[in-house]
Design an enzyme around this catalytic site. Structure first.
Site, short mmCIF file in Angstrom:
data_model
loop_
_atom_site.label_atom_id
_atom_site.label_comp_id
_atom_site.label_asym_id
_atom_site.label_seq_id
_atom_site.Cartn_x
_atom_site.Cartn_y
_atom_site.Cartn_z
CG ASP A 23 45.54 35.62 44.60
OD1 ASP A 23 46.34 36.52 44.32
OD2 ASP A 23 44.87 35.02 43.74
CG ASP A 41 45.34 43.18 38.13
OD1 ASP A 41 45.20 42.33 37.24
OD2 ASP A 41 45.50 42.88 39.33
CG ASP A 77 48.47 37.10 37.89
OD1 ASP A 77 48.99 36.34 38.74
OD2 ASP A 77 47.37 37.64 38.07
CG HIS A 99 48.26 43.81 44.61
ND1 HIS A 99 47.85 44.63 43.58
CD2 HIS A 99 47.81 42.57 44.30
CE1 HIS A 99 47.18 43.92 42.69
NE2 HIS A 99 47.14 42.66 43.10
CD GLU A 159 49.89 30.00 39.57
OE1 GLU A 159 50.25 30.92 40.31
OE2 GLU A 159 49.10 30.16 38.62
NE ARG A 211 49.15 33.26 40.86
CZ ARG A 211 47.84 33.19 40.68
NH1 ARG A 211 47.05 34.13 41.18
NH2 ARG A 211 47.30 32.22 39.98
CD GLU A 270 44.09 30.77 38.50
OE1 GLU A 270 42.89 31.04 38.44
OE2 GLU A 270 44.92 31.50 39.04
#
Length: 808
Positions: free
Chosen positions: A485, A303, A416, A544, A419, A468, A421
């Site tokens: 998540d 990560d 990651d 995870h 979107e 994601r 985010e």
């Protein structure tokens, strides 16, 4: 006769379904596969891609046609069309989808070749006042939206709209099309990372709205039998897709939007992953613990600590923090020697505090604000800009960073927060693209950037791209999606089968969850074990979580470790079966996880996800609640089912049965009368040997013949099948009057070298002692132990091998 039938159908439709009374036909013309329809306020272009795939685009007056699609890759095939026109309609007849085009009031009706109604436009295209949903009110500052409205029949069940936790039937909801993370969700979430403009009907048709900008799907929220697509702007284009079966429907959709490449075989193994490994020492110590405990592992995921010591303020560095990872290349190499591949996280956000900000700003590779400067805004991780992947310079800059990362020997990339985010509406991209126009496809195009980079610079390597967020068609870039998540709770686990089953139907067959749950510090070993037992039968096995509670089995209690190890070992035993599922997905788009109604097309089963199919031949019922002693299992008809773990009597299909729940495994059954390939447990897929197979067969006298094929290649090289570097192993079972005969045959690609295989044929439910067992015409000695007969054989795959077992 055909015309009379259509007149009746048109009368029925016009009697019951509202139409757009202000729209009327002014002209109609055929040009090959395309029907051009002029109406008073614009033009329709109706194009056939095949007899089972049709596209309709509406171009309002004053607008220009936009042929750019983020999703469609299929080249149209020639379709024979026959047109009949009369006073108030034109009938378009094909060998699949047919059309009724009604002149006034204008309407398009879609039927099949037997005159059965598929769907129809209600008002079709119109503009009206925007009524924002409260959940996205701040993201949709628009007074009006454009809509396309359809009719529904009262009995239709609706699936699709991306990844949501709503229950299988999504009818009755108005759902935003706005990719957004939902931290810590449990068994209900209306908005998540993958929103996809696809609606799937229980009547076996799909509507795909081929337009990226944000919007909504209204699946009859007003209870007036209406389906409405709503958007802020863009194309007024949709495809109607039909199929003769569920598998056929999804194959047609993935023909249209692209097939998923076969991933490297190691992606079907076990991942070590957490948020996150802080140092090289911690990373290496974790893998050492797996080796010490003899728990198979194939990859470790780093990560964001690989590029910074803190969660906030360092995102965008995208270069190794040498204090924490002094020898990244050496570490990756040493792990690879142990059969462990390294995957690194990346994000599209470049913080203004990161080491890359000045370079990115100077090179103009970031999205812009309204006055042309690199756009900056705040979110949880800091003050940030976002890479403009819609500019050539942005794509090249980002890919060069990936090439540097891959130069360490890294074998997987994690994208990651795609979107994205946080992405304010005022941010501008590339060629005058507004944020809200590309918001939903940013992750999709990010995966495309990486996939095409691999094709150019690493053409023989299969990429692993964990992401994601994406959109319709993202599967063709090799995207491996996960469900975000999720809460580390029983509620979080309960939503996972639904999410994976729904996404598999929408083309993204590798949707999976953070096994054990991600969000929260809930230490519940029973939850952890049940989640990992379920994980054996979902596409990617990747525990995870936030590091408050360990996600890795090697750091859990003895109870959790013992059962997790058994689950992981079974996952490795299933490599031949699972790899063939990857091949089926690549060839036909068939999901790895399949709803039970794929097997039994019963209206009562159309909302079931508590029991599902893993491939064709495993029937799985996850344990989704704590400490239950019994659970109901739905056994589809057309087959009998045997307990995979325990020697029990067969269960006849076509019933729902209460079964006892045991700690060592979730209820798992296999189809009787077919051969299921397994193998030995290995500690890493690097040690996998496709020349050793266990062929398990559950004898069922009612199944007189069956055939199964499994695919094999080297597990690493891109386009192995296309290049002829593969083998197909065919297993047939036939019950005759006196014998059960098992035949093994093989076919090879032109660039595959056949090898001898060591095979153990294991026959279950053998409640007699066979008088004779012949292998390749020679009698051998065997014995039945606990209703099981084992027959070890050497198989030269260049020759057919026949095994005959007497039934008395």
């Amino acid at each position: 006769m055909r015309t009379i039938q259509y007149l009746f159908l048109l009368f029925f439709i016009s009697s019951f379904y509202a139409q757009n009374n202000s729209r009327f036909l002014t002209g109609l013309k055929q040009d090959g596969n395309t029907i051009k329809v002029d109406v008073n306020d614009g033009t329709y272009f109706i194009k056939y891609y095949s007899t089972q795939i049709l596209e309709t685009s509406f171009i309002p007056k004053g607008e220009k046609i936009n042929k750019n699609s983020h999703a469609v890759v299929l080249e149209p095939k020639k379709v024979e069309l026959v047109l009949h026109s009369s006073e108030n309609k034109t009938v378009v007849i094909s060998d699949g989808i047919c059309l009724d085009i009604i002149n006034k009031p204008f309407q398009i009706v879609y039927t099949d070749k037997q005159n059965n109604l598929i769907t129809s436009e209600k008002r079709g295209y119109f503009k009206s006042k925007h009524s924002p949903l409260e959940s996205v009110k701040g993201n949709f500052p628009y007074e009006k939206t454009e809509k396309i409205e359809f009719n529904l029949t009262a009995d239709e069940i609706l699936y699709g709209a991306g990844a949501r936790a709503l229950g299988m039937n999504r009818r009755g909801k108005r759902l935003p099309l706005y990719n957004r993370a939902q931290y810590g969700y449990q068994n209900y979430a209306e908005l998540m990372n993958f929103t996809i403009p696809v609606v799937i009907s229980s009547k076996k048709y799909m509507l795909h709205f081929d337009n990226p900008p944000i919007g909504y799907l209204d699946l009859d929220s007003k209870k007036d039998n209406s389906l409405t697509y709503e958007t802020i702007s863009g194309r007024k284009t949709y495809q109607v897709i039909v199929g003769d079966s569920w598998e056929d429907l999804i194959e047609n959709y993935t023909d249209l939007t692209g097939k998923q490449p076969i991933p490297p075989r190691w992606t079907l193994g076990n991942f070590s992953s957490r948020f996150g490994y802080h140092s090289q020492q911690e990373t290496e110590a974790t893998i050492a613990k797996y080796k010490e405990d003899n728990i198979p592992v194939d990859a470790i995921i780093l990560d964001l600590y690989w590029f910074g010591k803190t969660v906030q303020g360092t995102m965008g560095n995208l270069e190794v923090d040498k204090d924490s990872f002094p020898d990244m290349k050496g570490m990756v190499s040493h792990l690879k020697e142990k059969g462990v591949k390294t995957v690194l996280i990346t994000e599209p956000f470049i913080l203004s505090t990161s080491s890359k900000w000045d370079e990115a700003d100077k090179k103009q590779v970031l999205a812009k604000d309204t006055i042309g400067n690199s756009a900056k805004y705040d979110f949880y991780f800091g003050n940030t800009g976002i890479v403009d992947i819609y500019k050539k310079e942005g794509r090249e800059w980002f890919w060069n960073i990936y090439k540097e990362i891959l130069g360490y020997g890294v074998k997987g990339l994690w994208g990651d927060l795609g979107e994205p985010e946080v992405l304010p509406s005022w941010v501008n991209f590339g060629e005058k693209k507004k944020a809200d126009e590309i918001h939903n496809i940013y992750g999709h195009d990010w995966a495309k950037l990486i996939f095409e980079g691999y094709q150019k610079d690493f053409p023989t390597e299969r990429p692993f791209i964990l992401m994601r967020a994406g959109y319709s068609g993202s599967q063709r870039f090799g995207m491996i999606p996960w469900s975000g998540d999720v809460s580390r709770s029983w509620g979080g686990l309960q939503s996972q089968p639904e999410i994976s089953l729904q996404m598999g139907m929408q083309g993204l067959g590798y949707m999976h969850s953070d096994l054990g749950g991600f969000a929260g510090a809930n230490l519940d070993d029973n939850l952890y074990v049940r989640w990992l037992q379920y994980g054996v039968f979902q596409p990617i096995f990747r525990p995870h979580a936030q590091e408050d509670v360990a996600s890795e089995p090697v750091f859990r209690s003895d109870f959790a470790k013992k059962h997790a190890k058994k689950a992981i070992e079974l996952r490795y035993k299933m490599l031949p079966y699972n790899y063939n599922l990857a091949f089926e997905n690549n060839q036909k788009g068939t999901p790895l996880m399949r709803p039970i109604f794929f097997e039994e097309n019963d209206q009562k089963l159309m909302t079931t996800y508590s029991t599902y199919l893993w491939g064709k031949d495993f029937l799985v019922t996850p344990i989704l609640k704590d400490s239950i002693r019994n659970t109901k299992v739905v056994f589809p008809k057309n087959a009998n089912w045997f307990n995979f773990y325990f020697d029990e009597d067969k269960v006849e299909g076509g019933q729902t049965k209460t079964v006892k729940v045991k700690q060592k495994a979730i209820p798992t059954y296999v189809r009787g009368g077919v051969i299921i390939p397994l193998t030995k447990v290995v500690q890493t897929t690097d040690n996998y040997n496709g020349n050793y197979l266990e062929l398990h067969y559950w004898f069922d006298n009612s199944v007189k013949e069956s055939e199964r094929t499994i695919y094999n290649d080297d597990g690493l090289t891109a386009n192995a099948f296309e290049n002829g570097a593969y083998e197909l192993l065919e297993f047939e079972a036939d019950i005759e009057k006196k014998y059960l005969e098992i035949d093994l045959e093989a076919e090879f690609g032109k660039n595959w070298k056949p090898t001898q295989k060591e095979v153990v044929l294991i026959l279950h439910n053998i409640n007699w002692k066979p008088k004779r067992v012949n292998v390749a015409g020679k009698r051998i000695k065997t014995d039945v132990v606990n209703n099981t007969l084992k027959i070890p054989v050497k198989w030269n795959t260049e020759k057919e091998l026949k095994i005959k077992i007497s039934l008395k």
